[in-house]
Write an enzyme that holds these catalytic residues in place. Structure first.
Site, PDB file in Angstrom:
ATOM      1  N   THR A  11       0.830  -1.213   0.000  1.00 30.66           N
ATOM      2  CA  THR A  11       0.000   0.000   0.000  1.00 30.66           C
ATOM      3  C   THR A  11       0.857   1.253   0.000  1.00 30.66           C
ATOM      4  O   THR A  11       0.621   2.187  -0.776  1.00 30.66           O
ATOM      5  CB  THR A  11      -0.943  -0.012   1.210  1.00 30.66           C
ATOM      6  OG1 THR A  11      -1.765  -1.184   1.151  1.00 30.66           O
ATOM      7  CG2 THR A  11      -1.833   1.219   1.226  1.00 30.66           C
ATOM      8  N   TYR A  12       1.872   1.277   0.856  1.00 32.92           N
ATOM      9  CA  TYR A  12       2.766   2.435   0.894  1.00 32.92           C
ATOM     10  C   TYR A  12       3.454   2.633  -0.456  1.00 32.92           C
ATOM     11  O   TYR A  12       3.478   3.735  -1.010  1.00 32.92           O
ATOM     12  CB  TYR A  12       3.820   2.273   1.985  1.00 32.92           C
ATOM     13  CG  TYR A  12       4.826   3.399   2.017  1.00 32.92           C
ATOM     14  CD1 TYR A  12       4.539   4.579   2.686  1.00 32.92           C
ATOM     15  CD2 TYR A  12       6.049   3.294   1.347  1.00 32.92           C
ATOM     16  CE1 TYR A  12       5.459   5.634   2.693  1.00 32.92           C
ATOM     17  CE2 TYR A  12       6.963   4.334   1.352  1.00 32.92           C
ATOM     18  CZ  TYR A  12       6.658   5.502   2.021  1.00 32.92           C
ATOM     19  OH  TYR A  12       7.555   6.540   2.021  1.00 32.92           O
ATOM     20  N   GLY A  13       4.021   1.560  -1.006  1.00 31.58           N
ATOM     21  CA  GLY A  13       4.724   1.665  -2.280  1.00 31.58           C
ATOM     22  C   GLY A  13       3.825   2.107  -3.412  1.00 31.58           C
ATOM     23  O   GLY A  13       4.224   2.893  -4.272  1.00 31.58           O
TER      24      GLY A  13
END
Length: 256
Positions: free
Chosen positions: A148-150
């Site tokens: 999700t962050y990436g």
């Protein structure tokens, strides 16, 4: 002297850049979501910067940040969308929905809102530069547990490159890439101490402390303001060189 607004500037690389810009004689406004932390940073900076509470997921609050900064300092030359959060290193299906939403809303929607506010105002004043901050995933590299962050950071890179084709004359956008910086964001989410210890071996090769990267970024944030600029601290050449010399360089960035 430039007037610079940095979102998420009450800790980490954001705070480091705020401090460096002030030391170079620039006028700076910044924000955070934790009112107590905002007050603490305001006191520590001695009132030299405009430090206020604002949530980047709320466009009206970012518009108020621009207005407050303009009222105090005059026209704003540079806006930096720096605010970002990460999450525990877990497979996507194990990540709570609220956590995923918070990461995407802060890292992507926050940049969308900040960009919309800054670019509209810069178009009206006919000058200004917008920087968006890259992170893990921006270059397409994938890391298990940080999907999700990436994805949020990959989207920011696309967003910024697309914006470079939309901006009016006198206004420009670009990407700042700080590389690996030793902050809570870098070490967040390791549930297994052994996994963190393993990761720290790589961090000790590739990462740097805030007080190393922040001065370099701060200088370029006000001097490399051309449309489509891409300012990278950790280049491919630097990565290769650090791995090649790692046996000869003993670094412990996490020493007390």
């Amino acid at each position: 002297m430039s007037t610079v607004v940095i979102t998420g500037g009450t800790r980490g690389i954001g705070l480091g850049m705020v401090s460096e810009l002030l030391a170079r004689g620039h006028q700076v406004a910044t924000c955070g979501t934790d009112a107590a932390r905002v007050a603490e940073v305001d006191t520590a900076l001695g009132g030299a910067a405009l430090v206020t509470t604002a949530d980047v997921t709320d466009r009206d609050q970012l518009r108020a940040l621009w207005d407050d900064a303009a009222a105090r300092f005059g026209p704003i030359d540079v806006w930096i969308n720096n605010a970002g959060v990460s999450h525990d290193r877990k497979p996507l299906w194990e990540l709570p929905a609220d956590t995923a939403r918070a990461v995407l809303e802060t890292n992507l929607l926050g940049v969308v809102h900040g960009s919309a506010v800054a670019l509209a105002a810069m178009a009206a004043q006919r000058h200004g530069h917008l920087w968006n901050m890259e992170g893990l995933g921006s270059d397409g590299r994938t890391v298990a547990g940080l999907t999700t962050y990436g994805a949020s950071k990959r989207a920011v890179t696309y967003l910024t490159k697309a914006l470079s084709k939309e901006v009016p004359d006198g206004v420009s956008v670009g990407l700042l890439s700080p590389g690996m910086v030793v902050t809570d964001l870098l070490t967040h989410g390791y549930a297994d101490p052994a996994e963190l210890a393993k990761a720290q071996k790589v961090f000790n090769i590739l990462a740097d402390r805030v007080d190393t990267v922040a001065p370099w970024l701060a200088e370029r944030a006000v001097t490399r303001t051309r449309n489509g600029a891409h300012v990278r601290w950790l280049t491919t050449g630097k990565v290769i060189g650090r791995f090649a010399t790692a046996p000869l360089r003993k670094r412990d960035l996490f020493a007390a």
